[in-house]
Design a protein around this motif. Structure first.
Motif, PDB file in Angstrom:
ATOM      1  N   UNK A  21       0.816  -1.216   0.000  1.00 41.26           N
ATOM      2  CA  UNK A  21       0.000   0.000   0.000  1.00 41.26           C
ATOM      3  C   UNK A  21       0.841   1.255   0.000  1.00 41.26           C
ATOM      4  N   UNK A  22       1.921   1.257   0.801  1.00 42.32           N
ATOM      5  CA  UNK A  22       2.799   2.421   0.863  1.00 42.32           C
ATOM      6  C   UNK A  22       3.435   2.687  -0.497  1.00 42.32           C
ATOM      7  N   UNK A  23       3.894   1.629  -1.150  1.00 44.23           N
ATOM      8  CA  UNK A  23       4.580   1.796  -2.430  1.00 44.23           C
ATOM      9  C   UNK A  23       3.617   2.093  -3.572  1.00 44.23           C
ATOM     10  N   UNK A  24       2.355   1.675  -3.442  1.00 45.21           N
ATOM     11  CA  UNK A  24       1.362   2.066  -4.441  1.00 45.21           C
ATOM     12  C   UNK A  24       1.203   3.580  -4.442  1.00 45.21           C
ATOM     13  N   UNK A  25       1.098   4.169  -3.248  1.00 45.06           N
ATOM     14  CA  UNK A  25       0.996   5.628  -3.132  1.00 45.06           C
ATOM     15  C   UNK A  25       2.248   6.292  -3.699  1.00 45.06           C
ATOM     16  N   UNK A  26       3.399   5.737  -3.337  1.00 42.58           N
ATOM     17  CA  UNK A  26       4.684   6.264  -3.818  1.00 42.58           C
ATOM     18  C   UNK A  26       4.754   6.183  -5.337  1.00 42.58           C
ATOM     19  N   UNK A  27       4.280   5.073  -5.879  1.00 42.36           N
ATOM     20  CA  UNK A  27       4.294   4.839  -7.317  1.00 42.36           C
ATOM     21  C   UNK A  27       3.421   5.860  -8.047  1.00 42.36           C
ATOM     22  N   UNK A  28       2.194   6.059  -7.555  1.00 42.00           N
ATOM     23  CA  UNK A  28       1.280   6.999  -8.203  1.00 42.00           C
ATOM     24  C   UNK A  28       1.765   8.438  -8.068  1.00 42.00           C
ATOM     25  N   UNK A  31       4.233   8.847 -10.800  1.00 37.37           N
ATOM     26  CA  UNK A  31       3.552   9.039 -12.078  1.00 37.37           C
ATOM     27  C   UNK A  31       3.016  10.464 -12.187  1.00 37.37           C
ATOM     28  N   UNK A  32       2.475  10.986 -11.076  1.00 32.27           N
ATOM     29  CA  UNK A  32       1.933  12.347 -11.074  1.00 32.27           C
ATOM     30  C   UNK A  32       3.035  13.376 -11.348  1.00 32.27           C
ATOM     31  N   UNK A  33       4.190  13.220 -10.687  1.00 30.42           N
ATOM     32  CA  UNK A  33       5.308  14.137 -10.905  1.00 30.42           C
ATOM     33  C   UNK A  33       5.787  14.074 -12.355  1.00 30.42           C
ATOM     34  N   UNK A  34       5.902  12.855 -12.891  1.00 35.78           N
ATOM     35  CA  UNK A  34       6.321  12.716 -14.287  1.00 35.78           C
ATOM     36  C   UNK A  34       5.298  13.359 -15.223  1.00 35.78           C
ATOM     37  N   UNK A  35       4.007  13.153 -14.926  1.00 31.94           N
ATOM     38  CA  UNK A  35       2.962  13.750 -15.749  1.00 31.94           C
ATOM     39  C   UNK A  35       3.005  15.266 -15.734  1.00 31.94           C
ATOM     40  N   UNK A  36       3.225  15.847 -14.545  1.00 32.88           N
ATOM     41  CA  UNK A  36       3.317  17.306 -14.429  1.00 32.88           C
ATOM     42  C   UNK A  36       4.515  17.828 -15.210  1.00 32.88           C
ATOM     43  N   UNK A  37       5.652  17.139 -15.089  1.00 32.19           N
ATOM     44  CA  UNK A  37       6.853  17.559 -15.802  1.00 32.19           C
ATOM     45  C   UNK A  37       6.675  17.499 -17.313  1.00 32.19           C
ATOM     46  N   UNK A  38       6.096  16.404 -17.813  1.00 31.20           N
ATOM     47  CA  UNK A  38       5.884  16.270 -19.259  1.00 31.20           C
ATOM     48  C   UNK A  38       4.846  17.271 -19.758  1.00 31.20           C
ATOM     49  N   UNK A  39       3.817  17.516 -18.939  1.00 29.95           N
ATOM     50  CA  UNK A  39       2.810  18.513 -19.320  1.00 29.95           C
ATOM     51  C   UNK A  39       3.435  19.904 -19.409  1.00 29.95           C
ATOM     52  N   UNK A  71      12.573   8.736 -10.048  1.00 28.49           N
ATOM     53  CA  UNK A  71      13.091   7.949  -8.916  1.00 28.49           C
ATOM     54  C   UNK A  71      11.936   7.342  -8.120  1.00 28.49           C
ATOM     55  N   UNK A  72      10.904   8.153  -7.858  1.00 28.12           N
ATOM     56  CA  UNK A  72       9.751   7.651  -7.109  1.00 28.12           C
ATOM     57  C   UNK A  72       9.017   6.544  -7.877  1.00 28.12           C
ATOM     58  N   UNK A  73       8.929   6.686  -9.193  1.00 35.14           N
ATOM     59  CA  UNK A  73       8.262   5.674 -10.014  1.00 35.14           C
ATOM     60  C   UNK A  73       9.006   4.342  -9.953  1.00 35.14           C
ATOM     61  N   UNK A  74      10.337   4.398 -10.099  1.00 33.47           N
ATOM     62  CA  UNK A  74      11.143   3.166 -10.081  1.00 33.47           C
ATOM     63  C   UNK A  74      11.077   2.497  -8.718  1.00 33.47           C
ATOM     64  N   UNK A  75      11.248   3.301  -7.652  1.00 32.80           N
ATOM     65  CA  UNK A  75      11.194   2.738  -6.305  1.00 32.80           C
ATOM     66  C   UNK A  75       9.806   2.179  -5.988  1.00 32.80           C
ATOM     67  N   UNK A  76       8.778   2.947  -6.334  1.00 30.27           N
ATOM     68  CA  UNK A  76       7.415   2.507  -6.064  1.00 30.27           C
ATOM     69  C   UNK A  76       7.067   1.232  -6.805  1.00 30.27           C
TER      70      UNK A  76
END
Length: 215
Positions: A21-28, A31-39, A71-76
């Motif tokens: 559960x902790x890593x699911x949150x970390x993973x998402x 994804x959110x940070x990557x999405x904001x950066x690409x946007x 980094x958060x995506x890979x770790x998550x």
């Protein structure tokens, strides 16, 4: 003759699903940070012209979102799938990755203490380089304004550092209306700002550079 069957140690379901559960949150979040950066890069036209990444003279804050998000995506991902499937390879990768990050932070702290004068010079160089590019990118401008307001500072050494910017410098050839000024993030709030805006005499001024009570 029946063979012997060996069972490995069982993993507690509570621990397993807590890590999951902790890593699911970390993973998402990654994804959110990557999405904001690409946007943000798409809005600035960087994705349609990759070579424009090098056009900005200063630091592009979008890199923070992309690096941290990556980094958060890979770790998550490693922690989430590793915990759910009890995959020892992914869990080891997760642990080693965290260890490397901790080691790099510790090393950076030691080097910053040992070479503090060199780090200070590089930091001043970095800040002044971004002062020059203040108007080149809106994300960088917002980051500088937030930093100056939060830390109540103005430039690396003082307000005179803004002479490095072509819009704020005091040279006779500078035709900018911001000449000899500083960004508003350098300035203290005027008590008159508490009044309704139409009651303020400066409301009709074309641009407020001076007089201002700036640090």
């Amino acid at each position: 003759m029946s063979g012997k069957h060996y069972k490995g140690p069982e993993v507690s379901c509570c621990i397993k699903y807590f890590i999951f559960g902790f890593n699911v949150i970390f993973w998402f979040l990654g994804i959110a940070f990557l999405g904001i950066g690409l946007w943000a890069w798409n809005e600035k036209g960087v994705l349609s012209n990759i070579s424009s990444i090098t056009d900005l003279g200063g630091f592009d804050p979008v890199w923070l979102f992309l690096v941290v998000g990556g980094v958060m995506f890979i770790l998550g991902f490693a922690g989430c799938i590793g915990a759910l499937r009890e995959n020892t390879f992914l869990l080891k990768f997760f642990s080693v990755f965290l260890g490397i990050i901790f080691f790099l932070e510790l090393t950076a702290g030691v080097l910053a203490f040992v070479f503090k004068d060199w780090i200070k010079d590089q930091l001043y160089f970095f800040i002044n380089n971004n002062i020059r590019a203040y108007r080149d990118d809106i994300d960088l401008q917002n980051l500088i304004d937030f930093t100056q307001e939060y830390w109540q500072c103005c430039g690396a050494f003082g307000a005179d550092d803004w002479n490095l910017n072509i819009y704020f410098n005091c040279t006779d050839s500078n035709a900018s209306r911001e000449r000899c000024g500083v960004p508003f993030s350098c300035c203290t709030k005027d008590p008159a700002e508490e009044r309704p805006i139409l009651d303020r005499p400066e409301f009709h001024a074309p641009f407020l550079t001076f007089p201002r009570r700036c640090r």
